[in-house]
Scaffold this motif. Structure first.
Motif, PDB file in Angstrom:
ATOM      1  N   ASN A  22       0.787  -1.091  -0.115  1.00  0.00           N
ATOM      2  CA  ASN A  22       0.372   0.176  -0.196  1.00  0.00           C
ATOM      3  C   ASN A  22       0.677   1.078   0.332  1.00  0.00           C
ATOM      4  O   ASN A  22       0.888   1.707   1.046  1.00  0.00           O
ATOM      5  CB  ASN A  22      -0.697  -0.427   0.944  1.00  0.00           C
ATOM      6  N   HIS A  39       1.868   5.229  -1.447  1.00  0.00           N
ATOM      7  CA  HIS A  39       1.176   5.883  -1.972  1.00  0.00           C
ATOM      8  C   HIS A  39       1.555   7.368  -3.280  1.00  0.00           C
ATOM      9  O   HIS A  39       2.622   7.526  -3.351  1.00  0.00           O
ATOM     10  CB  HIS A  39       0.704   7.344  -0.734  1.00  0.00           C
ATOM     11  N   ASP A  92      -4.056   6.297  -1.610  1.00  0.00           N
ATOM     12  CA  ASP A  92      -4.036   5.215  -1.535  1.00  0.00           C
ATOM     13  C   ASP A  92      -4.606   5.332  -3.024  1.00  0.00           C
ATOM     14  O   ASP A  92      -5.824   5.612  -4.051  1.00  0.00           O
ATOM     15  CB  ASP A  92      -5.321   4.471  -0.962  1.00  0.00           C
TER      16      ASP A  92
END
Length: 509
Positions: free
Chosen positions: A19, A21, A432
């Motif tokens: 994850n 960014h 995200d």
């Protein structure tokens, strides 16, 4: 990224959150793909446009998440110039000639007309040289002349075990980036990866260095085995959110900063996301699948965060006879510091705090939070007629005809970074993007649930896949990844070779 070992999972499953960014669009926006060569190269995860290998994600045996780290890898040297010959600089008591080349720079004027400007490009023994009004400065940085990144990514993609993965990282071809790792055997790891210059102790390497000493020109990097890393810590959990590597797990398993010299330039900062990882993943001794998911979608600002400090500052100011300010302060006092879609305080708080925190991060002049609060008051009254609109009215994800409310915000685990629109709303443009919940069960079988902010047709509005994942993304839902041939069966809409469809050349759309 987050890795949870079997012992810390309530069901004995090893879990990995991939994850990082990124911006929603452009050359460093994630493009999700699965690649299977049929010859042992089978991966699924994030690619940048043009990258020949998966950059982070998983294969059958292991996976990793990358996050940006910020060690001090750049050094600046002030050069002493020969007063009788500006093409020479002083080094170890002797005048040395600059290496000089000429750069041709094409400057567009108008229409078909352009002009070529020539500029001297200087190099010293340190590296590239900048001629400024304040003197000549040389720059030396990690990664100078490095070209092995492609080889390292190829080895990472094909690694089958923790040892093979670490051997790939020992190439040290990437100047700086974090790796959070997990695998089918239940191993977890975190490597604060970087090319750390082996510097001479006793100098302020964050400042400007004397350029007349060759003993300050480093020529090697700290060996891989001596950089910060965690391999299977007793805590059973590892995480990073662009923060210091010395707070990556529970306090009893964290690395000791004193074990690493100051001249390595290892960062010591924390982010709200890092605090919240400590307060969620780090404080839960038995993490369920549902908790793992809930922690990732956390929308809370920690009491230790910059947001909390700014709130205390602005609500302590005497509003005098300013009724709007008094109302705003009351909203902020009652706000629970959560950026849910229905929050009545998030819009005011985030519009106040974001410009301040952003300026600090990019090292620009920092505005007074009272000024940004007044700006937020004005903006919300003008466009929404009140100081406490629901956050979902303001914070939007927009893609073609799709326009949806979204929870989250800057420096939250549910990370949403937005730009201001003329109508007062915020349009999500980063944070995200592709993220993945990867699992290896007790038998070592891999599975993943993924989602992207848009869809696989990143630049083709006419495609049905231009925004088909956006509703899932906005509602915080995931879709199952189809990794094996058996999982793909019945789901393949079209099969063709690149550039051809049904035996004919495909249109270039």
């Amino acid at each position: 990224g987050v890795a949870v070992a079997r012992a810390r999972s309530d069901d004995g499953v090893t879990r990995l959150l991939v994850n990082s960014h990124q911006p929603y669009a452009g050359p460093v926006a994630w493009y999700e793909a699965e690649l299977d060569s049929g010859e042992g190269w089978h991966v699924s995860g994030g690619f940048f446009p043009g990258s020949p290998f998966m950059l982070h994600g998983h294969n059958e045996n292991l996976g990793w998440a990358n996050t940006v780290n910020e060690p001090d890898l750049v050094d600046i040297y002030r050069l002493t110039i020969n007063p009788d010959n500006e093409n020479q600089y002083l080094l170890d008591g002797k005048w040395r000639d600059f290496k000089k080349e000429t750069a041709e720079i094409k400057v567009n004027l108008w229409g078909p007309f352009w002009w070529t400007v020539e500029r001297d490009v200087l190099r010293s023994e340190h590296g590239p040289v900048l001629k400024t009004p304040n003197g000549y400065f040389a720059v030396r940085f990690a990664g100078m002349g490095e070209y092995r990144q492609v080889e390292q990514y190829y080895r990472l993609d094909k690694a089958k075990t923790l040892d093979q993965f670490l051997d790939a990282l020992r190439l040290q071809a990437l100047p700086s980036i974090n790796y959070v790792y997990a695998d089918r055997d239940g191993n977890i790891a975190y490597i604060y990866n970087g090319q750390f210059p082996e510097r001479k102790p006793g100098f302020d390497w964050k400042g400007v260095l004397p350029g007349d000493r060759s003993d300050l020109i480093w020529h090697s990097y700290v060996p891989f085995d001596k950089i910060p890393k965690y391999i299977n810590p007793e805590s059973g959990v590892l995480f990073n959110a662009n923060n210091t590597p010395f707070r990556a797990t529970t306090p009893s398993s964290d690395l000791d900063p004193s074990a690493f010299p100051d001249w390595m330039g290892i960062q010591t900062d924390m982010t709200n996301r890092a605090y919240r990882m400590e307060e969620t993943f780090g404080s839960d001794p038995q993490i369920t699948r549902e908790e793992f998911r809930a922690y990732k979608f956390d929308v809370t600002y920690s009491e230790k965060s910059e947001m909390a400090k700014l709130l205390k500052q602005v609500v302590s100011v005497d509003p005098g006879d300013d009724s709007d300010l008094a109302e705003a302060q009351d909203i902020l006092r009652r706000w629970d510091m959560r950026a849910t879609k229905d929050s009545r305080g998030a819009a005011l708080a985030i519009l106040m705090a974001e410009p301040v925190v952003h300026a600090r991060i990019v090292k620009e002049p920092v505005p007074d939070p009272m000024d940004t609060l007044h700006d937020a008051i004005k903006r919300l009254k003008e466009h929404f007629g009140r100081l406490d609109p629901q956050w979902g009215e303001v914070n939007r994800i927009i893609r073609g005809d799709v326009d949806l409310p979204v929870a989250g915000g800057p420096d939250l685990l549910r990370a949403i970074y937005a730009k201001k629109l003329d109508d007062g709303r915020l349009k999500a443009v980063g944070g995200d993007t592709l993220f993945m919940f990867v699992e290896w069960d007790k038998d070592g079988k891999v599975s993943s649930r993924n989602v992207s902010q848009f869809g696989s047709a990143m630049t083709r509005p006419s495609s049905p896949h231009y925004a088909d994942q956006t509703p899932l993304y906005a509602s915080e839902e995931m879709r199952p990844e189809l990794f094996t041939d058996a999982e793909l069966e019945g789901h393949v809409q079209e099969a063709y070779r690149p550039g051809e469809r049904n035996g004919k050349a495909a249109p270039a759309d």
